[in-house]
Structure formats: C-alpha cells, structure tokens
Design a protein around this motif. Structure first.
Motif, PDB file in Angstrom:
ATOM      1  N   THR A  83       6.298   9.212   4.088  1.00 51.17           N
ATOM      2  CA  THR A  83       6.884   8.120   4.345  1.00 51.17           C
ATOM      3  C   THR A  83       6.821   6.764   3.580  1.00 51.17           C
ATOM      4  OG1 THR A  83       6.559   6.952   6.802  1.00 51.17           O
ATOM      5  CG2 THR A  83       5.066   7.764   5.838  1.00 51.17           C
ATOM      6  N   LEU A  84       8.165   6.231   4.200  1.00 47.91           N
ATOM      7  CA  LEU A  84       8.024   4.858   3.104  1.00 47.91           C
ATOM      8  C   LEU A  84       7.116   3.437   4.484  1.00 47.91           C
ATOM      9  CD1 LEU A  84       8.844   3.061   0.675  1.00 47.91           C
ATOM     10  CD2 LEU A  84      11.539   3.104   2.024  1.00 47.91           C
ATOM     11  N   VAL A  85       6.627   2.977   3.611  1.00 46.44           N
ATOM     12  CA  VAL A  85       6.031   2.145   3.953  1.00 46.44           C
ATOM     13  C   VAL A  85       6.139   0.682   3.433  1.00 46.44           C
ATOM     14  CG1 VAL A  85       3.720   0.776   4.285  1.00 46.44           C
ATOM     15  CG2 VAL A  85       3.657   3.482   5.024  1.00 46.44           C
ATOM     16  N   THR A  86       6.696  -0.578   3.424  1.00 42.19           N
ATOM     17  CA  THR A  86       7.221  -1.895   2.988  1.00 42.19           C
ATOM     18  C   THR A  86       6.628  -2.682   3.381  1.00 42.19           C
ATOM     19  OG1 THR A  86       9.719   0.022   2.656  1.00 42.19           O
ATOM     20  CG2 THR A  86       9.485  -2.991   2.369  1.00 42.19           C
ATOM     21  N   VAL A  87       5.510  -3.434   2.780  1.00 41.41           N
ATOM     22  CA  VAL A  87       5.069  -4.779   3.645  1.00 41.41           C
ATOM     23  C   VAL A  87       6.138  -6.288   2.696  1.00 41.41           C
ATOM     24  CG1 VAL A  87       2.875  -5.854   2.665  1.00 41.41           C
ATOM     25  CG2 VAL A  87       2.819  -3.683   3.073  1.00 41.41           C
ATOM     26  N   VAL A 136       6.843  -3.909   7.449  1.00 46.46           N
ATOM     27  CA  VAL A 136       5.918  -4.571   8.092  1.00 46.46           C
ATOM     28  C   VAL A 136       5.543  -6.211   7.715  1.00 46.46           C
ATOM     29  CG1 VAL A 136       3.709  -3.238   7.262  1.00 46.46           C
ATOM     30  CG2 VAL A 136       3.774  -5.100   9.625  1.00 46.46           C
ATOM     31  N   GLN A 137       4.973  -7.028   7.707  1.00 52.85           N
ATOM     32  CA  GLN A 137       4.875  -8.404   7.290  1.00 52.85           C
ATOM     33  C   GLN A 137       3.354  -8.553   7.175  1.00 52.85           C
ATOM     34  OE1 GLN A 137       5.898 -11.396   9.871  1.00 52.85           O
ATOM     35  NE2 GLN A 137       8.028 -12.060   9.097  1.00 52.85           N
ATOM     36  N   ALA A 138       3.004  -8.809   5.769  1.00 59.09           N
ATOM     37  CA  ALA A 138       1.454  -8.562   4.755  1.00 59.09           C
ATOM     38  C   ALA A 138       0.713  -9.740   6.344  1.00 59.09           C
ATOM     39  CB  ALA A 138       1.227  -9.743   4.037  1.00 59.09           C
ATOM     40  N   GLY A 139      -0.431  -8.810   5.992  1.00 62.08           N
ATOM     41  CA  GLY A 139      -1.386  -8.951   7.579  1.00 62.08           C
ATOM     42  C   GLY A 139      -0.782  -7.972   8.377  1.00 62.08           C
ATOM     43  N   GLY A 140      -0.229  -7.488   8.530  1.00 58.07           N
ATOM     44  CA  GLY A 140       0.202  -6.807   9.705  1.00 58.07           C
ATOM     45  C   GLY A 140      -0.632  -4.963   9.509  1.00 58.07           C
ATOM     46  N   SER A 141       0.178  -3.937  10.456  1.00 56.23           N
ATOM     47  CA  SER A 141      -0.465  -2.782  10.596  1.00 56.23           C
ATOM     48  C   SER A 141       0.508  -2.094  10.969  1.00 56.23           C
ATOM     49  CB  SER A 141      -1.763  -2.985  11.796  1.00 56.23           C
ATOM     50  OG  SER A 141      -2.871  -3.831  11.781  1.00 56.23           O
ATOM     51  N   LEU A 142       0.037  -0.255  10.693  1.00 57.67           N
ATOM     52  CA  LEU A 142       0.946   0.444  10.394  1.00 57.67           C
ATOM     53  C   LEU A 142       0.027   1.646  11.142  1.00 57.67           C
ATOM     54  CD1 LEU A 142       3.663   0.444   7.889  1.00 57.67           C
ATOM     55  CD2 LEU A 142       4.303   0.247  10.621  1.00 57.67           C
ATOM     56  N   ARG A 143       0.599   2.410  11.541  1.00 59.64           N
ATOM     57  CA  ARG A 143      -0.921   3.880  11.763  1.00 59.64           C
ATOM     58  C   ARG A 143       0.157   4.865  11.656  1.00 59.64           C
ATOM     59  NH1 ARG A 143      -4.128   6.789  16.716  1.00 59.64           N
ATOM     60  NH2 ARG A 143      -1.606   8.061  17.604  1.00 59.64           N
ATOM     61  N   PRO A 192       1.707  -6.664   0.129  1.00 53.86           N
ATOM     62  CA  PRO A 192       2.840  -6.185  -0.471  1.00 53.86           C
ATOM     63  C   PRO A 192       2.223  -5.243  -1.265  1.00 53.86           C
ATOM     64  CG  PRO A 192       2.511  -8.750  -0.035  1.00 53.86           C
ATOM     65  CD  PRO A 192       1.855  -8.155   0.349  1.00 53.86           C
ATOM     66  N   GLU A 193       0.887  -5.265  -2.166  1.00 51.98           N
ATOM     67  CA  GLU A 193       0.640  -4.149  -3.073  1.00 51.98           C
ATOM     68  C   GLU A 193       0.437  -2.917  -2.295  1.00 51.98           C
ATOM     69  OE1 GLU A 193      -0.122  -6.530  -2.457  1.00 51.98           O
ATOM     70  OE2 GLU A 193      -2.488  -6.747  -3.643  1.00 51.98           O
ATOM     71  N   ASP A 194       0.366  -3.058  -0.582  1.00 56.94           N
ATOM     72  CA  ASP A 194       0.967  -0.995   0.072  1.00 56.94           C
ATOM     73  C   ASP A 194       1.331  -1.031   0.114  1.00 56.94           C
ATOM     74  OD1 ASP A 194      -1.972  -2.846   1.496  1.00 56.94           O
ATOM     75  OD2 ASP A 194      -2.228  -1.690   0.255  1.00 56.94           O
ATOM     76  N   THR A 195       3.120  -1.554  -0.538  1.00 53.06           N
ATOM     77  CA  THR A 195       4.140  -0.915  -0.888  1.00 53.06           C
ATOM     78  C   THR A 195       4.515   0.527  -1.393  1.00 53.06           C
ATOM     79  OG1 THR A 195       5.411  -3.085   0.217  1.00 53.06           O
ATOM     80  CG2 THR A 195       6.836  -1.522  -0.889  1.00 53.06           C
ATOM     81  N   ALA A 196       4.549   1.609  -1.262  1.00 50.70           N
ATOM     82  CA  ALA A 196       4.430   3.413  -0.844  1.00 50.70           C
ATOM     83  C   ALA A 196       5.241   3.624  -0.355  1.00 50.70           C
ATOM     84  CB  ALA A 196       3.112   2.919  -1.793  1.00 50.70           C
ATOM     85  N   VAL A 197       5.791   5.593  -0.917  1.00 52.17           N
ATOM     86  CA  VAL A 197       5.722   5.806   0.214  1.00 52.17           C
ATOM     87  C   VAL A 197       4.082   6.765   0.108  1.00 52.17           C
ATOM     88  CG1 VAL A 197       7.287   8.630   0.179  1.00 52.17           C
ATOM     89  CG2 VAL A 197       7.961   6.501  -0.975  1.00 52.17           C
ATOM     90  N   TYR A 198       3.782   7.148   1.296  1.00 45.18           N
ATOM     91  CA  TYR A 198       2.642   7.641   1.603  1.00 45.18           C
ATOM     92  C   TYR A 198       3.017   8.820   1.920  1.00 45.18           C
ATOM     93  CZ  TYR A 198       0.454   3.010   1.622  1.00 45.18           C
ATOM     94  OH  TYR A 198       0.030   1.900   1.481  1.00 45.18           O
ATOM     95  N   TYR A 199       2.148  10.236   1.424  1.00 43.73           N
ATOM     96  CA  TYR A 199       2.066  11.141   1.488  1.00 43.73           C
ATOM     97  C   TYR A 199       0.681  12.003   1.812  1.00 43.73           C
ATOM     98  CZ  TYR A 199       5.989  11.155  -1.886  1.00 43.73           C
ATOM     99  OH  TYR A 199       7.129  10.876  -2.754  1.00 43.73           O
TER     100      TYR A 199
END
Length: 121
Positions: A115-119, A11-18, A87-94
């Motif tokens: 699950t991988l989140v890439t910003v 997702v681009q910076a400023g975007g959302s994910l659930r 961008p600093e939210d980029t990580a694998v989320y557990y």
C-alpha cells in the motif's frame, strides 16, 4: 495465506496514518508479522515486527518512537500506526508473515500486495 494491506494514502508531513493488514488464515497467531517498505529507487527495508502474541515488538531506528505495530489475533489483522510522518517515509509498505520473520525479509513466508504512503513536505 493471503495478506491484504490497506490504509495508505497522501498525508502532509507531521500527519498520521494507520495501515492494516488482514490475513486469510486460521493460524494467524502462529506467525510473526511485520512491515517492510520500499521507496522509489531504493531497496526494501525493514520497518517493524511483532511476535505471535503481540508481546514483543521490534522497530527500525528510523521509525522508533513514531511508529507503533500491533496485532489483533481475533481479527487476523496487524496494524502499523504511523505518527509524525516525514517525506522520507514515502514508500510502498508491505506486510509480511513468517514463522521466523527477521529483518531482511528472507524469513517471510507470505507477502501482502503493498500500500502506497506518500508524505508531502
């Protein structure tokens, strides 16, 4: 108990994910649920947690006001709504489950696969 996390992506910076985490247990409501993340080259860090009934939530300062954790005990699922992503939210989320979860992860009884989140900036 098995935890299945999903919902990550690019997702681009400023975007959302659930993110979603489905648990295979009939005693889901007995567990405190939480989300942790691990960025490349960094240690795992706490993101958010939610109590058994959903009435109490706790957030890391870095995500407070942008992320919302919730749970649906009828569906055995916990969610993490992530808005204003950086961008600093980029990580694998557990996702994790524990009788007493805490913020270090040591209290977790069960972990999801991540699950991988890439910003992107």
């Amino acid at each position: 108990v098995q935890l299945q996390a999903s919902g990550g992506g690019l997702v681009q910076a400023g975007g959302s994910l659930r993110l979603s985490c489905a648990a295979s247990t009939r005693t889901f409501s007995n567990y405190v649920m939480g989300w942790f993340r691990q960025a490349p080259g960094k240690e795992r860090e706490f993101v958010a947690s939610i109590g058994w009934s959903g009435g109490s939530t706790y957030y890391a300062d870095s995500v407070k006001g942008r992320f919302t954790i919730s749970r649906d005990n009828a569906k055995n699922t916990v969610y993490l709504q992530m808005n204003s992503l950086k961008p600093e939210d980029t990580a694998v989320y557990y996702c994790a489950a524990g009788r007493i979860l805490g913020t270090t992860g040591r209290g977790a009884d069960y972990w999801g696969q991540g699950t991988l989140v890439t910003v992107s900036s």
